[in-house]
Design an enzyme around this catalytic site. Sequence first.
Site, PDB file in Angstrom:
ATOM      1  N   HIS A  34       1.148  -1.398  -0.295  1.00 12.88           N
ATOM      2  CA  HIS A  34      -0.313  -0.196  -0.015  1.00 12.88           C
ATOM      3  C   HIS A  34       1.039   0.942   0.123  1.00 12.88           C
ATOM      4  CE1 HIS A  34      -3.396  -2.749   2.195  1.00 12.88           C
ATOM      5  NE2 HIS A  34      -3.412  -2.337   1.156  1.00 12.88           N
ATOM      6  N   LYS A  45     -16.051  -7.871   4.308  1.00 11.37           N
ATOM      7  CA  LYS A  45     -14.652  -8.239   4.861  1.00 11.37           C
ATOM      8  C   LYS A  45     -14.614  -8.709   6.040  1.00 11.37           C
ATOM      9  CE  LYS A  45     -11.922  -6.817   0.379  1.00 11.37           C
ATOM     10  NZ  LYS A  45     -11.240  -6.108   0.357  1.00 11.37           N
ATOM     11  N   ARG A  57      -1.930  -6.183  -8.918  1.00 10.26           N
ATOM     12  CA  ARG A  57      -0.568  -7.012  -8.159  1.00 10.26           C
ATOM     13  C   ARG A  57      -0.856  -8.254  -8.876  1.00 10.26           C
ATOM     14  NH1 ARG A  57      -2.914  -8.084  -2.589  1.00 10.26           N
ATOM     15  NH2 ARG A  57      -4.559  -8.579  -3.367  1.00 10.26           N
ATOM     16  N   SER A  81      -3.153  -8.282   2.160  1.00 15.85           N
ATOM     17  CA  SER A  81      -3.553  -8.025   3.659  1.00 15.85           C
ATOM     18  C   SER A  81      -4.006  -8.935   4.176  1.00 15.85           C
ATOM     19  CB  SER A  81      -4.113  -6.652   4.404  1.00 15.85           C
ATOM     20  OG  SER A  81      -4.470  -5.397   3.750  1.00 15.85           O
TER      21      SER A  81
END
Length: 163
Positions: A17, A41, A95, A133
């Site tokens: 990030h 989430k 990514r 994460s």
Amino acid sequence: MRIGLYPGTFDPITLGHTDIIRRGCALVDRLVIGVAVNTGKGPMFSLEERVAMVEAECAVLSRETDTEIVAHPFENLLIDCAHDVGAQIIIRGLRAVTDFEYEYQMVGMNRAMDDSVETVFLMAEAKYQAIASKLVKEIAKLGGDISKFVTPSVQTRLLEKIG
């Protein structure tokens, strides 16, 4: 003034990030980090904790890049958040190919709602491309070393949260 919005859950903020944030600063005068509530989430950290971590990490980046960086919690549509903060561009990090497929759909929907807000994709540096994460939290929970993925202060907070 060019204002950009970099949205995410940031649960927790990783070196991937901060790489995108640092490079995004070259594109804008002010970068708003949109910290999504995103209860779907099931974040480990509360919204307040995530905002605090983002603010702490971005304070250093703001000085290094001479760019104003602010954290902004949001739970509305991304395009509405962009309007709320006056952003002309949305910055998204990529990514892998799977990221692109999702982001491609998101851009199409956002452009259908407002085609005046551009989306810019930045590829994470190669050394950060695998960082997610979710995986960082899993590695930490299983006792692995996460020092290559987060700053020392985020590592401390994550390990404290896990207990």
